[in-house]
Design a protein around this motif. Structure first.
Motif, PDB file in Angstrom:
ATOM      1  N   CYS A 148       0.833  -1.140  -0.199  1.00  0.00           N
ATOM      2  CA  CYS A 148      -0.252   0.367   0.254  1.00  0.00           C
ATOM      3  C   CYS A 148       1.158   1.140   0.070  1.00  0.00           C
ATOM      4  O   CYS A 148       2.141   1.273   0.513  1.00  0.00           O
ATOM      5  CB  CYS A 148      -0.820   0.238   1.435  1.00  0.00           C
ATOM      6  SG  CYS A 148      -2.278  -1.336   1.108  1.00  0.00           S
ATOM      7  N   SER A 149       0.297   2.278  -0.673  1.00  0.00           N
ATOM      8  CA  SER A 149       0.789   3.472  -0.512  1.00  0.00           C
ATOM      9  C   SER A 149       0.287   4.331   0.555  1.00  0.00           C
ATOM     10  O   SER A 149      -0.334   3.646   1.729  1.00  0.00           O
ATOM     11  CB  SER A 149       0.562   4.476  -2.149  1.00  0.00           C
ATOM     12  OG  SER A 149      -0.976   4.604  -1.783  1.00  0.00           O
ATOM     13  N   ALA A 150       1.299   5.256   0.794  1.00  0.00           N
ATOM     14  CA  ALA A 150       0.604   6.250   2.054  1.00  0.00           C
ATOM     15  C   ALA A 150      -1.165   6.874   2.277  1.00  0.00           C
ATOM     16  O   ALA A 150      -1.641   6.133   3.146  1.00  0.00           O
ATOM     17  CB  ALA A 150       1.603   7.503   2.166  1.00  0.00           C
ATOM     18  N   ALA A 151      -1.677   6.488   1.092  1.00  0.00           N
ATOM     19  CA  ALA A 151      -3.145   7.049   0.961  1.00  0.00           C
ATOM     20  C   ALA A 151      -3.935   5.740   0.994  1.00  0.00           C
ATOM     21  O   ALA A 151      -4.799   5.640   2.211  1.00  0.00           O
ATOM     22  CB  ALA A 151      -3.536   7.366  -0.046  1.00  0.00           C
ATOM     23  N   THR A 187       8.969  -6.066 -10.469  1.00  0.00           N
ATOM     24  CA  THR A 187      10.100  -5.391 -10.158  1.00  0.00           C
ATOM     25  C   THR A 187      10.136  -4.001 -10.259  1.00  0.00           C
ATOM     26  O   THR A 187      11.468  -3.029  -9.080  1.00  0.00           O
ATOM     27  CB  THR A 187      11.053  -5.351 -11.587  1.00  0.00           C
ATOM     28  OG1 THR A 187       9.919  -4.353 -12.862  1.00  0.00           O
ATOM     29  CG2 THR A 187      11.851  -6.663 -11.913  1.00  0.00           C
ATOM     30  N   VAL A 188       8.523  -3.604 -10.331  1.00  0.00           N
ATOM     31  CA  VAL A 188       8.265  -2.449  -9.319  1.00  0.00           C
ATOM     32  C   VAL A 188       8.200  -2.442  -7.967  1.00  0.00           C
ATOM     33  O   VAL A 188       6.949  -3.741  -7.753  1.00  0.00           O
ATOM     34  CB  VAL A 188       7.427  -2.100  -9.866  1.00  0.00           C
ATOM     35  CG1 VAL A 188       6.571  -0.447  -9.881  1.00  0.00           C
ATOM     36  CG2 VAL A 188       7.882  -1.479 -11.132  1.00  0.00           C
ATOM     37  N   GLU A 189       7.580  -1.564  -6.908  1.00  0.00           N
ATOM     38  CA  GLU A 189       7.415  -1.846  -5.778  1.00  0.00           C
ATOM     39  C   GLU A 189       5.613  -1.485  -5.526  1.00  0.00           C
ATOM     40  O   GLU A 189       5.306  -0.406  -6.093  1.00  0.00           O
ATOM     41  CB  GLU A 189       7.874  -0.902  -4.752  1.00  0.00           C
ATOM     42  CG  GLU A 189       9.653  -1.741  -4.472  1.00  0.00           C
ATOM     43  CD  GLU A 189      10.853  -0.777  -5.260  1.00  0.00           C
ATOM     44  OE1 GLU A 189      10.191  -0.372  -6.399  1.00  0.00           O
ATOM     45  OE2 GLU A 189      11.560  -0.797  -4.678  1.00  0.00           O
ATOM     46  N   VAL A 206      -5.650   3.316 -11.176  1.00  0.00           N
ATOM     47  CA  VAL A 206      -4.178   3.510 -10.682  1.00  0.00           C
ATOM     48  C   VAL A 206      -3.549   4.618 -11.237  1.00  0.00           C
ATOM     49  O   VAL A 206      -2.877   4.554 -12.055  1.00  0.00           O
ATOM     50  CB  VAL A 206      -3.895   1.992 -11.113  1.00  0.00           C
ATOM     51  CG1 VAL A 206      -2.511   1.915 -10.310  1.00  0.00           C
ATOM     52  CG2 VAL A 206      -4.507   1.103 -10.928  1.00  0.00           C
ATOM     53  N   GLU A 207      -3.401   5.469  -9.643  1.00  0.00           N
ATOM     54  CA  GLU A 207      -2.015   6.363  -9.624  1.00  0.00           C
ATOM     55  C   GLU A 207      -0.267   5.603  -9.611  1.00  0.00           C
ATOM     56  O   GLU A 207      -0.071   5.147  -8.872  1.00  0.00           O
ATOM     57  CB  GLU A 207      -2.193   7.541  -8.772  1.00  0.00           C
ATOM     58  CG  GLU A 207      -3.380   8.336  -9.300  1.00  0.00           C
ATOM     59  CD  GLU A 207      -3.720   9.022  -8.368  1.00  0.00           C
ATOM     60  OE1 GLU A 207      -3.001   9.340  -7.315  1.00  0.00           O
ATOM     61  OE2 GLU A 207      -4.768   9.967  -7.979  1.00  0.00           O
ATOM     62  N   HIS A 208       0.783   5.947 -10.635  1.00  0.00           N
ATOM     63  CA  HIS A 208       1.552   5.777 -10.420  1.00  0.00           C
ATOM     64  C   HIS A 208       2.837   6.430 -11.473  1.00  0.00           C
ATOM     65  O   HIS A 208       2.083   7.540 -12.661  1.00  0.00           O
ATOM     66  CB  HIS A 208       2.072   3.838 -11.615  1.00  0.00           C
ATOM     67  CG  HIS A 208       1.311   4.104 -12.746  1.00  0.00           C
ATOM     68  ND1 HIS A 208       2.436   4.799 -13.865  1.00  0.00           N
ATOM     69  CD2 HIS A 208       0.192   3.838 -13.006  1.00  0.00           C
ATOM     70  CE1 HIS A 208       1.286   4.575 -14.956  1.00  0.00           C
ATOM     71  NE2 HIS A 208       0.306   4.327 -14.731  1.00  0.00           N
ATOM     72  N   ASP A 209       4.271   6.220 -11.079  1.00  0.00           N
ATOM     73  CA  ASP A 209       4.800   6.877 -11.977  1.00  0.00           C
ATOM     74  C   ASP A 209       5.761   6.299 -12.712  1.00  0.00           C
ATOM     75  O   ASP A 209       7.001   6.765 -13.486  1.00  0.00           O
ATOM     76  CB  ASP A 209       6.141   8.162 -10.985  1.00  0.00           C
ATOM     77  CG  ASP A 209       6.472   6.339  -9.965  1.00  0.00           C
ATOM     78  OD1 ASP A 209       6.556   5.385  -9.906  1.00  0.00           O
ATOM     79  OD2 ASP A 209       7.440   6.890  -9.332  1.00  0.00           O
TER      80      ASP A 209
END
Length: 255
Positions: A148-151, A187-189, A206-209
């Motif tokens: 999970c992200s912080a949000a 390979t991406v957290e 789904v927000e991502h960079d």
């Protein structure tokens, strides 16, 4: 809980090409019964490399899941390509993402878990990813910190018990489906991605960079009659993507 649809309520999938139809993504699934399936017959229908891979698994449940997934994949792709299942050249790219050699018009992705193999396939999407997990899966303590992200963690902190587990599982399957679609895999957290719901349309985002084009993504959750959560992520520049489903009959493999 994130918005989801019942898989069985979707319109019936068909491999037939129909001019003028809306863009589609088809979900084919096989809810197999381990004790009622002749796995020797399933194994014999696979290619020699796939049979060798089957023999390499230490546990029977892993070998069964592999066989179920590869049988479903070959059977369905044969319908869409018009080629014999044994003649399909399914290869893997970086991080294990499968594709058909010499075939650029078909996007697909496979997932298999205990009791279910499921394949998403589309002629109207550039990439497709999917993941499936049993609703009964209990994610280990501490898993939320990895996923999970912080949000998302803030949202989970307000929930308990089964409701918290269901949302955490939804986060995981959605992120896994997107990372399989993009080809990144693990390979991406996962915590670098954040799942949100548009307040107006109720569409999942789904927000991502991650590098690449972030437009045209469709994210959906489904609940199957077999008791599994299925997530699909697909990228298409066509609006009005229609999701369809079809259960794979398996009478020839029944004891």
């Amino acid at each position: 809980m994130l918005p989801y649809d019942l898989l069985a309520d979707l319109p019936e999938a068909s491999p037939a090409w129909i001019s003028g139809r809306p863009p589609t993504i088809d979900i084919w699934w096989w809810a197999y019964a381990e004790s009622q399936t002749d796995w020797g017959k399933v194994r014999s229908a696979l290619t020699v490399p796939e049979q060798e891979r089957t023999s390499s698994f230490r546990f029977d449940r892993d070998a069964i899941g592999f066989m179920a997934g590869r049988h479903l994949q070959r059977s369905v792709l044969s319908l869409y390509t018009g080629k014999a299942a044994e003649n399909l050249n399914v290869v893997t790219g970086d991080h294990g993402k499968p594709y058909l050699a010499g075939e650029t018009a078909l996007a697909f992705n496979l997932s298999n878990t205990s009791g279910l193999a499921v394949l998403a396939v589309s002629r109207d999407c550039s990439v497709v990813g999917m993941d499936a997990e049993a609703h009964s899966v209990a994610l280990e303590a501490g898993t939320a910190e990895i996923i999970c992200s912080a949000a998302e963690s803030a949202t989970l902190s307000m929930l308990q018990g089964a409701e918290r587990q269901a949302l955490l599982l939804a986060f995981w399957t959605l992120k896994e489906s997107l990372l399989k679609a993009t080809g990144h895999g693990l390979t991406v957290e996962p915590h670098r991605l954040t799942v949100r719901v548009d307040p107006a349309s109720r569409a999942i985002r789904v927000e991502h960079d991650l590098p690449g084009d972030g437009a045209g993504w469709h994210h959906r959750l489904f609940r199957s009659p077999s008791g599994h959560m299925i997530a699909v992520s697909a990228q298409s520049d066509r609006a009005g993507l229609v999701f369809r489903q079809q259960s794979l009959p398996d009478p020839i493999f029944r004891f």
